[in-house]
Design an enzyme around this catalytic site. Structure first.
Site, PDB file in Angstrom:
ATOM      1  N   HIS A 171     -28.577  27.220  -6.525  1.00 63.69           N
ATOM      2  CA  HIS A 171     -29.859  26.516  -6.630  1.00 63.69           C
ATOM      3  C   HIS A 171     -30.152  25.719  -5.355  1.00 63.69           C
ATOM      4  O   HIS A 171     -30.638  24.585  -5.410  1.00 63.69           O
ATOM      5  CB  HIS A 171     -29.834  25.592  -7.846  1.00 63.69           C
ATOM      6  CG  HIS A 171     -31.171  25.379  -8.481  1.00 63.69           C
ATOM      7  ND1 HIS A 171     -32.151  24.613  -7.902  1.00 63.69           N
ATOM      8  CD2 HIS A 171     -31.693  25.850  -9.637  1.00 63.69           C
ATOM      9  CE1 HIS A 171     -33.211  24.598  -8.688  1.00 63.69           C
ATOM     10  NE2 HIS A 171     -32.970  25.345  -9.745  1.00 63.69           N
ATOM     11  N   GLU A 299     -33.496  31.833  -5.772  1.00 65.86           N
ATOM     12  CA  GLU A 299     -32.460  31.950  -6.792  1.00 65.86           C
ATOM     13  C   GLU A 299     -32.308  33.412  -7.211  1.00 65.86           C
ATOM     14  O   GLU A 299     -33.093  33.926  -8.011  1.00 65.86           O
ATOM     15  CB  GLU A 299     -32.814  31.091  -8.004  1.00 65.86           C
ATOM     16  CG  GLU A 299     -33.063  29.620  -7.689  1.00 65.86           C
ATOM     17  CD  GLU A 299     -33.683  28.891  -8.863  1.00 65.86           C
ATOM     18  OE1 GLU A 299     -33.085  28.924  -9.964  1.00 65.86           O
ATOM     19  OE2 GLU A 299     -34.763  28.305  -8.698  1.00 65.86           O
TER      20      GLU A 299
END
Length: 334
Positions: A171, A299
């Site tokens: 992330h 991501e």
């Protein structure tokens, strides 16, 4: 060059600094197996192109997901439950009745064990206990980071003692200008993707894919990432910009981004089928340096909420089977 180690807040929290032969520096911490810094040489010296903080405590105070490995399942599992075979497992609901990023106190808050593999690579390992936030396990997770030249690669491995679900990601947040007080709207983005997954009002996928053509989700050619920031449709109201998954072509690089000043270029190469790009659109707490739309994520993962959406892929991890994935971020001067 050898990896250097320093303190990073709590006694068990360490910072590991890797430096490549091209002068790129990446700082990692075992707290959440996260990327803390990503320094790239440019004509003015060096710029740090990711969002990071100075200690584990700072991440807990500011945003504990930033830069971390999140999971066992990234994104949202709707209704905070999963069904495997004939058994349903209730998960910890930590956002609007859904399970987000594996729930609280998961991979992103673990203090991972560290193993040095070479002067340019190290491995972080941890185990999610059986039943942690409701997920079957235990799940053993390994993340290997390697810095070679201008390329940072991370490889994820996972194996469970019971049938479970597994779809993690990193992330990390990028701002290629190196200044999170300025919006990323003038970054140029290109994605090899013809389809994206629209969202429902609770930020989970609506369950179908739509063509990007003639929409603000069309980045098949370079376009300003800010083309989707100022509009008045449902998808914008849900995400305040982008928090969507694109279905990637197999040909690398699947994603390219250029900085606002045109000096820095980032490419993404992954063996995973989709990327979620979140543009940090919501207001931030007073006193924080980052501004809304001050950074973006890349991501890589299987499509979010795949358990309830036919055609989104299979995130089931059978007992004893090994999950593997690889993603590479490469930076160059444009």
């Amino acid at each position: 060059m050898a990896i250097t180690v320093s303190e990073f807040g709590a006694e068990q929290s360490k910072l590991y600094r890797l430096t490549s032969e091209t002068g790129v520096e990446v700082a990692l911490t075992n707290f959440g197996a996260r990327i803390v810094e990503f320094w790239v040489p440019d004509s003015d010296g060096k710029r740090n192109i990711v969002v990071g903080y100075a200690s584990d405590e700072a991440y807990r105070q500011e945003d504990v997901y930033i830069g971390a490995i999140v999971g066992p399942v990234a994104g949202r599992l709707s209704g905070a439950e999963i069904t495997l075979g004939e058994e349903t497992f209730n998960l910890t609901a930590n956002e609007k009745g859904n399970n987000l990023h594996g729930g609280p106190e998961s991979l992103h808050t673990a203090y991972w064990d560290t193993e040095f593999l070479s002067d340019s690579s190290l491995a972080f390992t941890t185990v999610l206990a059986d039943g942690q936030n409701g997920f079957p396990g235990p799940i053993a997770v390994k993340v290997i980071y390697e810095l070679v030249g201008n390329a940072l690669t991370y490889r994820v491995e996972g194996v469970s003692e019971k049938d479970t679900v597994f779809n993690p990601t990193n992330h990390v947040y990028f701002n290629l200008d190196g200044d999170v007080t300025k919006v990323i709207g003038h970054h140029k983005l290109k994605i090899k993707a013809n389809q994206y997954a629209p969202l429902k009002e609770d930020n989970t996928p609506a369950g179908h894919l739509e063509n990007v053509a003639d929409t603000v989700f069309d980045f098949r050619d370079f376009a300003p990432i800010g083309q989707g920031f100022h509009r008045d449709d449902l998808q914008h109201q849900i995400a305040q910009g982008y928090d969507h998954a694109w279905v990637l072509d197999a040909e690398a690089p699947q994603v390219e981004v250029k900085s606002s000043d045109g000096k820095m270029r980032l490419t993404l190469d992954t063996d995973l089928p989709s990327v979620v790009i979140y543009t940090y659109g919501w207001p931030v707490a007073e006193g924080r340096e980052i501004v809304p739309h001050g950074a973006f994520t890349l991501e890589t993962q299987l499509l979010p909420d795949a358990m309830v959406n036919p055609g989104f892929g299979d995130i089931t991890l059978k007992a004893g089977a090994v999950f593997t994935s690889q993603t590479t971020f490469t930076v160059t001067l444009a």
